[in-house]
Design a protein around this motif. Structure first.
Motif, mmCIF file in Angstrom:
data_model
loop_
_atom_site.group_PDB
_atom_site.id
_atom_site.type_symbol
_atom_site.label_atom_id
_atom_site.label_comp_id
_atom_site.label_asym_id
_atom_site.label_seq_id
_atom_site.Cartn_x
_atom_site.Cartn_y
_atom_site.Cartn_z
ATOM 1 N N ASN A 94 5.313 -9.292 5.294
ATOM 2 C CA ASN A 94 6.053 -8.751 4.155
ATOM 3 C C ASN A 94 7.156 -9.726 3.771
ATOM 4 O O ASN A 94 8.037 -10.017 4.587
ATOM 5 N N PRO A 95 7.106 -10.233 2.541
ATOM 6 C CA PRO A 95 8.154 -11.173 2.130
ATOM 7 C C PRO A 95 9.449 -10.420 1.866
ATOM 8 O O PRO A 95 9.442 -9.303 1.354
ATOM 9 N N GLY A 96 10.554 -11.009 2.227
ATOM 10 C CA GLY A 96 11.850 -10.420 1.924
ATOM 11 C C GLY A 96 12.203 -10.654 0.463
ATOM 12 O O GLY A 96 11.646 -11.543 -0.188
ATOM 13 N N GLU A 97 13.113 -9.846 -0.063
ATOM 14 C CA GLU A 97 13.502 -9.991 -1.477
ATOM 15 C C GLU A 97 14.072 -11.371 -1.763
ATOM 16 O O GLU A 97 13.982 -11.860 -2.880
ATOM 17 N N ASP A 98 14.644 -12.039 -0.738
ATOM 18 C CA ASP A 98 15.191 -13.380 -0.940
ATOM 19 C C ASP A 98 14.103 -14.413 -1.232
ATOM 20 O O ASP A 98 14.376 -15.471 -1.762
ATOM 21 N N SER A 99 12.836 -14.092 -0.907
ATOM 22 C CA SER A 99 11.749 -15.043 -1.173
ATOM 23 C C SER A 99 11.081 -14.811 -2.523
ATOM 24 O O SER A 99 10.153 -15.521 -2.882
ATOM 25 N N PHE A 100 11.536 -13.820 -3.305
ATOM 26 C CA PHE A 100 10.944 -13.553 -4.616
ATOM 27 C C PHE A 100 11.061 -14.762 -5.537
ATOM 28 O O PHE A 100 10.199 -15.001 -6.371
ATOM 29 N N ALA A 101 12.112 -15.537 -5.384
ATOM 30 C CA ALA A 101 12.310 -16.714 -6.242
ATOM 31 C C ALA A 101 11.215 -17.754 -6.014
ATOM 32 O O ALA A 101 10.930 -18.563 -6.892
ATOM 33 N N ASP A 102 10.582 -17.727 -4.846
ATOM 34 C CA ASP A 102 9.521 -18.686 -4.519
ATOM 35 C C ASP A 102 8.142 -18.232 -4.973
ATOM 36 O O ASP A 102 7.162 -18.932 -4.768
ATOM 37 N N PHE A 103 8.059 -17.046 -5.577
ATOM 38 C CA PHE A 103 6.758 -16.488 -5.955
ATOM 39 C C PHE A 103 6.244 -17.121 -7.241
ATOM 40 O O PHE A 103 6.948 -17.208 -8.234
ATOM 41 N N HIS A 104 4.965 -17.555 -7.197
ATOM 42 C CA HIS A 104 4.280 -18.078 -8.379
ATOM 43 C C HIS A 104 2.857 -17.541 -8.351
ATOM 44 O O HIS A 104 2.150 -17.706 -7.340
ATOM 45 N N LEU A 105 2.419 -16.916 -9.432
ATOM 46 C CA LEU A 105 1.063 -16.358 -9.496
ATOM 47 C C LEU A 105 0.006 -17.396 -9.162
ATOM 48 O O LEU A 105 -0.970 -17.098 -8.475
ATOM 49 N N SER A 106 0.193 -18.603 -9.639
ATOM 50 C CA SER A 106 -0.814 -19.648 -9.428
ATOM 51 C C SER A 106 -1.034 -19.940 -7.941
ATOM 52 O O SER A 106 -2.109 -20.402 -7.558
ATOM 53 N N ASN A 107 -0.036 -19.639 -7.094
ATOM 54 C CA ASN A 107 -0.192 -19.868 -5.656
ATOM 55 C C ASN A 107 -1.157 -18.878 -5.004
ATOM 56 O O ASN A 107 -1.569 -19.080 -3.869
ATOM 57 N N LEU A 108 -1.491 -17.797 -5.693
ATOM 58 C CA LEU A 108 -2.421 -16.815 -5.135
ATOM 59 C C LEU A 108 -3.885 -17.223 -5.326
ATOM 60 O O LEU A 108 -4.740 -16.840 -4.537
ATOM 61 N N ILE A 109 -4.158 -17.989 -6.375
ATOM 62 C CA ILE A 109 -5.540 -18.362 -6.693
ATOM 63 C C ILE A 109 -6.106 -19.256 -5.587
ATOM 64 O O ILE A 109 -5.471 -20.212 -5.148
ATOM 65 N N GLY A 110 -7.306 -18.894 -5.137
ATOM 66 C CA GLY A 110 -7.966 -19.635 -4.070
ATOM 67 C C GLY A 110 -7.635 -19.129 -2.680
ATOM 68 O O GLY A 110 -8.245 -19.554 -1.707
ATOM 69 N N LYS A 111 -6.690 -18.208 -2.589
ATOM 70 C CA LYS A 111 -6.320 -17.657 -1.283
ATOM 71 C C LYS A 111 -7.284 -16.556 -0.880
ATOM 72 O O LYS A 111 -7.870 -15.877 -1.708
ATOM 73 N N GLN A 112 -7.425 -16.381 0.425
ATOM 74 C CA GLN A 112 -8.336 -15.375 0.956
ATOM 75 C C GLN A 112 -7.541 -14.203 1.522
ATOM 76 O O GLN A 112 -6.542 -14.393 2.201
ATOM 77 N N VAL A 113 -7.986 -12.983 1.201
ATOM 78 C CA VAL A 113 -7.404 -11.747 1.726
ATOM 79 C C VAL A 113 -8.547 -10.791 2.064
ATOM 80 O O VAL A 113 -9.697 -11.045 1.726
ATOM 81 N N ARG A 114 -8.231 -9.700 2.729
ATOM 82 C CA ARG A 114 -9.200 -8.625 2.918
ATOM 83 C C ARG A 114 -8.801 -7.494 1.992
ATOM 84 O O ARG A 114 -7.622 -7.229 1.781
ATOM 85 N N VAL A 115 -9.804 -6.826 1.431
ATOM 86 C CA VAL A 115 -9.562 -5.672 0.565
ATOM 87 C C VAL A 115 -10.446 -4.516 1.010
ATOM 88 O O VAL A 115 -11.529 -4.731 1.549
ATOM 89 N N THR A 116 -9.944 -3.322 0.789
ATOM 90 C CA THR A 116 -10.810 -2.158 0.973
ATOM 91 C C THR A 116 -11.372 -1.812 -0.393
ATOM 92 O O THR A 116 -10.681 -1.896 -1.416
ATOM 93 N N VAL A 117 -12.632 -1.467 -0.407
ATOM 94 C CA VAL A 117 -13.319 -1.107 -1.646
ATOM 95 C C VAL A 117 -13.706 0.361 -1.570
ATOM 96 O O VAL A 117 -14.235 0.827 -0.555
ATOM 97 N N THR A 118 -13.406 1.082 -2.639
ATOM 98 C CA THR A 118 -13.838 2.462 -2.795
ATOM 99 C C THR A 118 -14.673 2.537 -4.064
ATOM 100 O O THR A 118 -14.605 1.634 -4.907
ATOM 101 N N ASN A 119 -15.455 3.589 -4.195
ATOM 102 C CA ASN A 119 -16.250 3.773 -5.408
ATOM 103 C C ASN A 119 -15.799 5.040 -6.115
ATOM 104 O O ASN A 119 -15.427 6.020 -5.472
ATOM 105 N N SER A 120 -15.832 4.989 -7.440
ATOM 106 C CA SER A 120 -15.511 6.165 -8.247
ATOM 107 C C SER A 120 -16.604 6.362 -9.284
ATOM 108 O O SER A 120 -17.262 5.417 -9.695
ATOM 109 N N GLN A 121 -16.771 7.586 -9.671
ATOM 110 C CA GLN A 121 -17.807 7.950 -10.637
ATOM 111 C C GLN A 121 -17.131 8.329 -11.948
ATOM 112 O O GLN A 121 -16.159 9.084 -11.964
#
Length: 161
Positions: A94-121
């Protein structure tokens, strides 16, 4: 004047169709992030949201795409935003609020995470939804190797979770 109407390609339905992904946890790569206009929840008012495209990295559904619309809010109060949760999963903490200044959307592209998938009708259609974000096991192992940590112990620790 010549009539070229017969040369126009006509598509039927809502456009591209996607495979229904069974509910489970998947390793994914953040392939793309794009701003789009969408209706606000329970409103006719429009807002800009981020459309995340994920590609499943392994298993029977390797290469399949998943999508999630995320509001561009990086906050933790009153509860963590989806953008914050995705970023925390990429960082592995969990990043601290002091690290928000270092956040850039482009840094997320290409990164790997795990996600849970659910289905809806919805009517006759079934939709696969990205529900939650978790740190990638692959990223944890790479970090363990980089820090010269006992990889077998790290794997055993993750399997208990």
């Amino acid at each position: 004047m010549e009539n070229n109407l017969d040369q126009i390609n006509i598509s039927f339905g809502g456009g591209e169709t996607f495979e229904v992904i069974p509910p489970d946890v998947y390793e994914v790569v953040i392939a793309a992030i794009a701003p789009i206009e969408a209706k606000k929840y329970m409103s006719e008012e429009m807002e800009t949201v981020l459309k995340f495209e994920f590609v499943i990295a392994d298993g029977d559904h390797k290469g399949s795409k998943l999508f999630k619309r995320i509001r561009p809010k990086l906050g933790i109060n009153p509860k963590p935003s989806n953008l914050y949760l995705c970023w925390a999963a990429v960082l592995g903490k969990n990043p601290g609020e002091d690290s928000f200044a270092d956040f850039h959307l482009s840094n997320l592209i290409g990164k790997q995470v795990r996600v849970t998938v659910t289905n809806s009708q919805k009517g006759d259609n079934t939709y696969s939804n990205v529900d939650t974000f978790m740190t990638s096991k692959v990223a944890k192992l790479a970090q363990a190797e980089k820090e010269d940590i006992d990889v077998d112990a790290a794997i055993a620790s993750m399997e208990k979770k």
